[in-house]
Design a protein around this motif. Structure first.
Motif, PDB file in Angstrom:
ATOM      1  N   TYR A   4       0.811  -1.212   0.000  1.00 24.23           N
ATOM      2  CA  TYR A   4       0.000   0.000   0.000  1.00 24.23           C
ATOM      3  C   TYR A   4       0.851   1.272   0.000  1.00 24.23           C
ATOM      4  CZ  TYR A   4      -4.342  -2.638   0.696  1.00 24.23           C
ATOM      5  OH  TYR A   4      -5.423  -3.470   0.548  1.00 24.23           O
ATOM      6  N   ALA A   5       2.121   1.160   0.375  1.00 23.45           N
ATOM      7  CA  ALA A   5       3.012   2.325   0.352  1.00 23.45           C
ATOM      8  C   ALA A   5       3.330   2.743  -1.078  1.00 23.45           C
ATOM      9  CB  ALA A   5       4.299   2.018   1.113  1.00 23.45           C
ATOM     10  N   GLU A   6       3.149   1.818  -2.015  1.00 21.80           N
ATOM     11  CA  GLU A   6       3.518   2.056  -3.415  1.00 21.80           C
ATOM     12  C   GLU A   6       2.299   2.306  -4.293  1.00 21.80           C
ATOM     13  OE1 GLU A   6       6.792   2.084  -4.280  1.00 21.80           O
ATOM     14  OE2 GLU A   6       7.234   1.720  -2.165  1.00 21.80           O
ATOM     15  N   ILE A   7       1.249   2.926  -3.764  1.00 20.33           N
ATOM     16  CA  ILE A   7       0.027   3.134  -4.538  1.00 20.33           C
ATOM     17  C   ILE A   7       0.284   4.048  -5.741  1.00 20.33           C
ATOM     18  CG2 ILE A   7      -0.742   5.064  -3.088  1.00 20.33           C
ATOM     19  CD1 ILE A   7      -3.652   3.983  -3.556  1.00 20.33           C
ATOM     20  N   LYS A   8      -0.304   3.672  -6.861  1.00 16.47           N
ATOM     21  CA  LYS A   8      -0.339   4.546  -8.043  1.00 16.47           C
ATOM     22  C   LYS A   8      -1.670   5.277  -7.923  1.00 16.47           C
ATOM     23  CE  LYS A   8       3.266   2.520 -10.210  1.00 16.47           C
ATOM     24  NZ  LYS A   8       4.079   2.227  -9.047  1.00 16.47           N
ATOM     25  N   GLY A   9      -1.607   6.450  -7.329  1.00 13.35           N
ATOM     26  CA  GLY A   9      -2.804   7.190  -6.972  1.00 13.35           C
ATOM     27  C   GLY A   9      -2.527   7.848  -5.630  1.00 13.35           C
ATOM     28  N   LYS A  10      -3.579   8.016  -4.810  1.00 11.56           N
ATOM     29  CA  LYS A  10      -3.357   8.664  -3.514  1.00 11.56           C
ATOM     30  C   LYS A  10      -4.410   8.178  -2.516  1.00 11.56           C
ATOM     31  CE  LYS A  10      -2.633  13.378  -1.677  1.00 11.56           C
ATOM     32  NZ  LYS A  10      -2.399  12.900  -0.361  1.00 11.56           N
ATOM     33  N   TRP A  11      -3.917   7.736  -1.363  1.00 13.76           N
ATOM     34  CA  TRP A  11      -4.825   7.390  -0.279  1.00 13.76           C
ATOM     35  C   TRP A  11      -5.490   8.656   0.251  1.00 13.76           C
ATOM     36  CZ3 TRP A  11      -6.039   2.573  -0.164  1.00 13.76           C
ATOM     37  CH2 TRP A  11      -5.110   1.585  -0.451  1.00 13.76           C
ATOM     38  N   LEU A  12      -6.641   8.510   0.882  1.00 13.10           N
ATOM     39  CA  LEU A  12      -7.347   9.650   1.472  1.00 13.10           C
ATOM     40  C   LEU A  12      -6.655  10.138   2.733  1.00 13.10           C
ATOM     41  CD1 LEU A  12     -11.016   8.289   1.180  1.00 13.10           C
ATOM     42  CD2 LEU A  12      -9.798   9.789  -0.423  1.00 13.10           C
ATOM     43  N   THR A  13      -6.026   9.204   3.481  1.00 13.35           N
ATOM     44  CA  THR A  13      -5.359   9.558   4.739  1.00 13.35           C
ATOM     45  C   THR A  13      -3.997   8.877   4.811  1.00 13.35           C
ATOM     46  OG1 THR A  13      -6.160   7.659   6.008  1.00 13.35           O
ATOM     47  CG2 THR A  13      -7.604   9.595   5.932  1.00 13.35           C
ATOM     48  N   ASN A  14      -3.179   9.365   5.740  1.00 17.24           N
ATOM     49  CA  ASN A  14      -1.877   8.743   6.004  1.00 17.24           C
ATOM     50  C   ASN A  14      -1.767   8.321   7.461  1.00 17.24           C
ATOM     51  OD1 ASN A  14      -0.761   9.071   3.369  1.00 17.24           O
ATOM     52  ND2 ASN A  14      -0.657  11.259   3.811  1.00 17.24           N
ATOM     53  N   ASN A  15      -2.901   8.180   8.138  1.00 17.63           N
ATOM     54  CA  ASN A  15      -2.902   7.801   9.551  1.00 17.63           C
ATOM     55  C   ASN A  15      -2.926   6.279   9.686  1.00 17.63           C
ATOM     56  OD1 ASN A  15      -3.123  10.566  10.089  1.00 17.63           O
ATOM     57  ND2 ASN A  15      -5.355  10.476   9.950  1.00 17.63           N
ATOM     58  N   ASP A  16      -3.084   5.800  10.926  1.00 15.51           N
ATOM     59  CA  ASP A  16      -3.234   4.362  11.150  1.00 15.51           C
ATOM     60  C   ASP A  16      -4.419   3.859  10.336  1.00 15.51           C
ATOM     61  OD1 ASP A  16      -1.155   4.300  12.957  1.00 15.51           O
ATOM     62  OD2 ASP A  16      -2.454   4.432  14.721  1.00 15.51           O
ATOM     63  N   PHE A  17      -4.336   2.598   9.910  1.00 16.45           N
ATOM     64  CA  PHE A  17      -5.420   2.027   9.117  1.00 16.45           C
ATOM     65  C   PHE A  17      -5.552   0.536   9.362  1.00 16.45           C
ATOM     66  CE2 PHE A  17      -1.558   1.996   6.612  1.00 16.45           C
ATOM     67  CZ  PHE A  17      -1.539   0.738   5.999  1.00 16.45           C
ATOM     68  N   VAL A  18      -6.751   0.056   9.116  1.00 10.73           N
ATOM     69  CA  VAL A  18      -7.031  -1.379   9.140  1.00 10.73           C
ATOM     70  C   VAL A  18      -7.045  -1.837   7.687  1.00 10.73           C
ATOM     71  CG1 VAL A  18      -8.860  -3.079   9.580  1.00 10.73           C
ATOM     72  CG2 VAL A  18      -8.275  -1.399  11.326  1.00 10.73           C
ATOM     73  N   VAL A  19      -6.463  -3.006   7.438  1.00  2.58           N
ATOM     74  CA  VAL A  19      -6.427  -3.595   6.102  1.00  2.58           C
ATOM     75  C   VAL A  19      -7.365  -4.795   6.067  1.00  2.58           C
ATOM     76  CG1 VAL A  19      -4.962  -4.714   4.370  1.00  2.58           C
ATOM     77  CG2 VAL A  19      -4.000  -2.970   5.868  1.00  2.58           C
ATOM     78  N   VAL A  20      -8.140  -4.889   4.992  1.00  2.00           N
ATOM     79  CA  VAL A  20      -9.043  -6.023   4.782  1.00  2.00           C
ATOM     80  C   VAL A  20      -8.490  -6.857   3.634  1.00  2.00           C
ATOM     81  CG1 VAL A  20     -11.382  -6.722   4.168  1.00  2.00           C
ATOM     82  CG2 VAL A  20     -11.013  -4.595   5.446  1.00  2.00           C
ATOM     83  N   HIS A  21      -8.280  -8.144   3.881  1.00  2.00           N
ATOM     84  CA  HIS A  21      -7.835  -9.074   2.831  1.00  2.00           C
ATOM     85  C   HIS A  21      -8.663 -10.354   2.902  1.00  2.00           C
ATOM     86  CE1 HIS A  21      -4.412  -6.988   1.248  1.00  2.00           C
ATOM     87  NE2 HIS A  21      -3.635  -7.135   2.304  1.00  2.00           N
TER      88      HIS A  21
END
Length: 171
Positions: A77-94
């Motif tokens: 997720y650090a290498e997104i082609k685009g932009k996340w909405l936030t840069n805070n802590d996050f939960v990942v769903v897989h």
């Protein structure tokens, strides 16, 4: 229905694997290449459970869904082609998968709602997820659940659609 979402146990791997195998076959029958490369597999599920990130959705005593839920732990997720909405802590769903007998009942959306409650319980207000470009059902679930498309991430050489949802803090 009497749905609950809780951490999975090692003893439940056979039931979880059965659900994932059905999901793998369903993806294949839909013409998708998602999950057609030997991933996920029972070893992945065991690792999820050992690390405390494997969760099951139950209806009474029956396991009817599975998902991995991680906190701040997705290097891709650090290498997104685009932009996340936030840069805070996050939960990942897989690895969201629903039992064949329960398909079409909106349970992936219910899993996401349980994950939102889990995130809030940890004082985390961002959920990030991704799915294959041809997984129309999951993309629709993300959109119906209020997720925003943020760009592309890459797993095992394949591009995936990346989504994020910002959760409201409790008043």
């Amino acid at each position: 229905m009497n749905y609950h979402f809780r951490k999975a146990t090692i003893a439940e791997i056979p039931q979880i694997w059965e659900i994932l195998q059905s999901a793998i076959l369903r993806r294949k029958s839909e013409g998708s290449n998602q999950w057609q490369d030997g991933y996920p597999n029972p070893e992945v599920i065991q690792k999820d459970i050992e690390e405390g990130t494997g969760f099951v959705l139950t209806d009474g005593d029956a396991i009817i869904g599975y998902s991995a839920v991680l906190i701040n732990d997705e290097p891709a997720y650090a290498e997104i082609k685009g932009k996340w909405l936030t840069n805070n802590d996050f939960v990942v769903v897989h690895r969201v998968a629903i039992s064949e007998q329960y398909i079409g009942k909106g349970l992936a959306k219910i899993i996401l709602e349980f994950i939102e409650a889990y995130a809030r319980s940890k004082d985390i207000y961002s959920i990030k997820a991704d799915t294959n470009f041809d997984n129309l059902a999951m993309m629709k679930t993300f959109e119906k659940s209020g997720y925003t498309y943020c760009g592309e991430v890459y797993f095992r050489g394949s591009p995936r659609k990346a989504y994020e949802k910002i959760l409201a803090k409790a008043a």
